[in-house]
Design an enzyme around this catalytic site. Sequence first.
Site, PDB file in Angstrom:
ATOM      1  N   SER A  13       0.830  -1.200   0.000  1.00 12.35           N
ATOM      2  CA  SER A  13       0.000   0.000   0.000  1.00 12.35           C
ATOM      3  C   SER A  13       0.866   1.252   0.000  1.00 12.35           C
ATOM      4  CB  SER A  13      -0.891  -0.002   1.242  1.00 12.35           C
ATOM      5  OG  SER A  13      -1.550   1.240   1.367  1.00 12.35           O
ATOM      6  N   CYS A  19      -9.117   1.032  12.003  1.00 14.87           N
ATOM      7  CA  CYS A  19     -10.400   0.815  11.338  1.00 14.87           C
ATOM      8  C   CYS A  19     -11.508   0.583  12.352  1.00 14.87           C
ATOM      9  CB  CYS A  19     -10.333  -0.400  10.419  1.00 14.87           C
ATOM     10  SG  CYS A  19      -8.778  -0.558   9.582  1.00 14.87           S
TER      11      CYS A  19
HETATM   12  C1  LIG Z   1      -3.129  -0.404   5.983  1.00 14.29           C
HETATM   13  C2  LIG Z   1      -3.173  -1.859   5.811  1.00 14.29           C
HETATM   14  C3  LIG Z   1      -4.030  -2.436   4.880  1.00 14.29           C
HETATM   15  C4  LIG Z   1      -5.014  -1.633   4.049  1.00 14.29           C
HETATM   16  O1  LIG Z   1      -4.332  -0.868   3.102  1.00 14.29           O
HETATM   17  P1  LIG Z   1      -5.120   0.264   2.272  1.00 14.29           P
HETATM   18  O2  LIG Z   1      -4.136   0.665   1.232  1.00 14.29           O
HETATM   19  O3  LIG Z   1      -5.417   1.343   3.250  1.00 14.29           O
HETATM   20  O4  LIG Z   1      -6.319  -0.357   1.703  1.00 14.29           O
HETATM   21  C5  LIG Z   1      -4.017  -3.803   4.758  1.00 14.29           C
HETATM   22  N1  LIG Z   1      -3.200  -4.561   5.501  1.00 14.29           N
HETATM   23  C6  LIG Z   1      -2.354  -4.031   6.395  1.00 14.29           C
HETATM   24  C7  LIG Z   1      -1.458  -4.928   7.176  1.00 14.29           C
HETATM   25  C8  LIG Z   1      -2.311  -2.663   6.576  1.00 14.29           C
HETATM   26  O5  LIG Z   1      -1.485  -2.154   7.486  1.00 14.29           O
END
Ligand SMILES: *Cc1c(COP(=O)(O)O)cnc(C)c1O
Length: 421
Positions: free
Chosen positions: A221, A349
């Site tokens: 991400s 979240c």
């Molecule tokens: C932040 C995160 C996500 C989600 O990523 P986004 O790009 O915000 O959808 C998924 N898995 C982990 C481990 C994260 O830290």
Amino acid sequence: MEPGRASTQLSATDARAPARVRGPIYLDHHATTPCDPRVAEAMLPYLVERFGNSGSRLHAYGWEAEGAVDIARARVAELLCAERDEVVFTSGATESNNLALLGVFQASRQARRHVVTTAIEHKSVLEPVRWLERQGCEVTVLRVPRDGRVREEHVRAVLRPHTLLVSVMHANNETGVLNDVAAIGRLCREQGALFHTDAAQTCGKMPLDVRALHVDLLSLSGHKLYAPKGIGALYVGPRASRGRLAPLLLGGGQEGGMRAGTLPVHQLVALGSACEFAMAEMQEEGVRLLRLRTRLLDTLRERLQGLHVNGDLDHRLSGNLNISFEDVDGELLIERLQHHVAFSTGSACMSTSLRPSHVLLALGVSEDLANASLRLGLGRFTTQEEVDATAEHIVRAVEEARLPSTRGNAAPTRAREGVRP
Ligand SMILES: *Cc1c(COP(=O)(O)O)cnc(C)c1O
């Protein structure tokens, strides 16, 4: 100059801290990182002057965009030690995780299908897995020991001949604890199962080599590595391609048909640029963050009783500290600290509901301790002054939130709803 290419040698000290609005000290880098100003600078021209659609084949606007896409893809591939054509751009790790899990399931023609994951995964893995279960897929969610590390032998014990896919995260977003993904990946390969890892927290923080890790699919991400929100990628290795992964989005056939949609070229340029800075700076940055984290923990341990570190401290992201306090009113602790320090308790979240984190509970941390937990995430622009000020704020807040009773006679925790303004 290529987009995002720095003219001089890069070092952590070259990184300019973004001008910060006055507010609490930002120690929530597992939730999101600020976009590095150098990354923002690299992406800007692609919003305004170089706005072409990389799919436009007949004119210079398209070629220019396509060139930028190629460079960005090469940089992401380089960070993962992957090939360019193994990188599929997505909107972020949530989409990458969904594509990996749902896409492999969708493409599989096996009658019996079995998927394995762990109780500490991000919701963007756990929810798709739950959906698969509702579609009739057999699902195993592994328990995780107190130290937060997924055990290879636990995976081995549940693998079946018809296991389609195993998904185990690289580093947990709450505890920062690292899993031995290479060992689990090797095991999956031996057993003929595909292996996916959510590397949103490790990508750009430590060296990654998709082949050494034996992964078939890897999610990342942008906004966890100083690029903007809304961009990410899925690495798709040779065992997961060729009909073993079905796309979720159909349309113009972009990304080799794996993910349709016009590429957000400026976002790709930003992600590529962020990967390049990460490559150059991650080692130095890791050492600096580890020093700061150790300083913070040492100070807190010296000044406060009843401090617990949640999860293994030695196999952990250098910028992470997840701690709990005994005999502390968790709600009051949050209230006293949140205006001075931006931290998180449990997963970001879920912080609107402020329920104790599913990760800490899965590790067997008691509800009281989970409620009195702080997840602190240090990042690129965190300074020693901020760390020292944070230690002072935490000491004061914990002292103010101490329950009058002593151990074994803890007062009932008040209802947690509606704490946050
Ligand atoms: C932040 C995160 C996500 C989600 O990523 P986004 O790009 O915000 O959808 C998924 N898995 C982990 C481990 C994260 O830290």
